[in-house]
Write a protein that holds these residues in place. Structure first.
Motif, short mmCIF file in Angstrom:
data_model
loop_
_atom_site.label_atom_id
_atom_site.label_comp_id
_atom_site.label_asym_id
_atom_site.label_seq_id
_atom_site.Cartn_x
_atom_site.Cartn_y
_atom_site.Cartn_z
N GLY A 151 29.93 65.41 -21.67
CA GLY A 151 29.07 64.43 -22.32
C GLY A 151 28.06 63.78 -21.39
N ALA A 152 28.08 64.15 -20.12
CA ALA A 152 27.18 63.53 -19.14
C ALA A 152 25.73 63.87 -19.44
N LYS A 153 24.85 62.92 -19.15
CA LYS A 153 23.40 63.12 -19.26
C LYS A 153 22.89 63.27 -17.84
N ILE A 154 22.39 64.48 -17.51
CA ILE A 154 22.00 64.82 -16.14
C ILE A 154 20.48 64.96 -16.09
N PRO A 155 19.79 64.21 -15.25
CA PRO A 155 18.33 64.31 -15.18
C PRO A 155 17.88 65.69 -14.71
N GLY A 156 16.71 66.11 -15.20
CA GLY A 156 16.11 67.36 -14.75
C GLY A 156 16.39 68.51 -15.69
N GLY A 157 15.91 69.67 -15.28
CA GLY A 157 16.12 70.88 -16.07
C GLY A 157 14.83 71.58 -16.45
N CYS A 158 13.68 70.92 -16.23
CA CYS A 158 12.39 71.52 -16.55
C CYS A 158 11.34 70.96 -15.60
N GLU A 159 10.52 71.85 -15.07
CA GLU A 159 9.47 71.41 -14.16
C GLU A 159 8.27 70.82 -14.88
N ASP A 160 8.16 71.08 -16.20
CA ASP A 160 6.98 70.67 -16.95
C ASP A 160 7.12 69.33 -17.69
N CYS A 161 8.31 68.80 -17.79
CA CYS A 161 8.49 67.54 -18.54
C CYS A 161 9.65 66.74 -17.95
N ASP A 162 9.94 65.63 -18.57
CA ASP A 162 11.00 64.74 -18.12
C ASP A 162 12.31 65.08 -18.84
N ALA A 163 12.69 66.34 -18.76
CA ALA A 163 13.88 66.82 -19.46
C ALA A 163 15.15 66.25 -18.85
N PHE A 164 16.21 66.32 -19.65
CA PHE A 164 17.55 66.02 -19.15
C PHE A 164 18.51 67.04 -19.74
N GLN A 165 19.67 67.16 -19.12
CA GLN A 165 20.68 68.11 -19.57
C GLN A 165 21.92 67.35 -20.02
N THR A 166 22.62 67.91 -20.99
CA THR A 166 23.93 67.38 -21.37
C THR A 166 24.94 68.50 -21.20
N LEU A 167 26.08 68.16 -20.68
CA LEU A 167 27.15 69.11 -20.45
C LEU A 167 28.26 68.84 -21.45
N HIS A 168 28.77 69.89 -22.09
CA HIS A 168 29.83 69.75 -23.09
C HIS A 168 30.91 70.79 -22.82
N VAL A 169 32.14 70.35 -22.69
CA VAL A 169 33.27 71.27 -22.55
C VAL A 169 33.66 71.70 -23.96
N ILE A 170 33.52 72.99 -24.24
CA ILE A 170 33.84 73.54 -25.55
C ILE A 170 35.33 73.83 -25.65
N ASP A 171 35.84 74.47 -24.64
CA ASP A 171 37.25 74.82 -24.57
C ASP A 171 37.57 75.00 -23.09
N ARG A 172 38.80 75.03 -22.74
CA ARG A 172 39.15 75.20 -21.33
C ARG A 172 38.50 76.47 -20.79
N GLY A 173 37.66 76.33 -19.80
CA GLY A 173 36.99 77.47 -19.21
C GLY A 173 35.65 77.80 -19.83
N LEU A 174 35.26 77.11 -20.91
CA LEU A 174 33.98 77.36 -21.57
C LEU A 174 33.19 76.06 -21.65
#
Length: 69
Positions: free
Chosen positions: A13-36
């Motif tokens: 659920g973390a909001k991580i800054p970055g991910g695109c050189e062209d805009c002010d993007a951010f990334q979110t990480l989601h654990v779907i299942d153990r190992g995924l």
């Protein structure tokens, strides 16, 4: 639980800054299942990279109202 699974679970659920050189993007990480884990990149609506990806995906060129993606 191995070290990578513990690391991913701690960022679920973390909001991580970055991910695109062209805009002010951010990334979110989601654990779907153990190992995924899924990482989503959230671009600005005006981002040229995001706009180039839209037609290739078969989705409309314009983002939904309110910037939802």
């Amino acid at each position: 639980m191995n070290e990578i699974n513990r690391w991913a679970a701690s960022l679920d659920g973390a909001k991580i800054p970055g991910g695109c050189e062209d805009c002010d993007a951010f990334q979110t990480l989601h654990v779907i299942d153990r190992g995924l884990t899924r990482i989503n990149i959230h671009h600005d609506d005006w981002c040229p990279t995001y706009r180039r990806m839209r037609p290739a995906s078969g989705l409309p060129d314009q983002p939904a109202a309110g910037g939802a993606r």
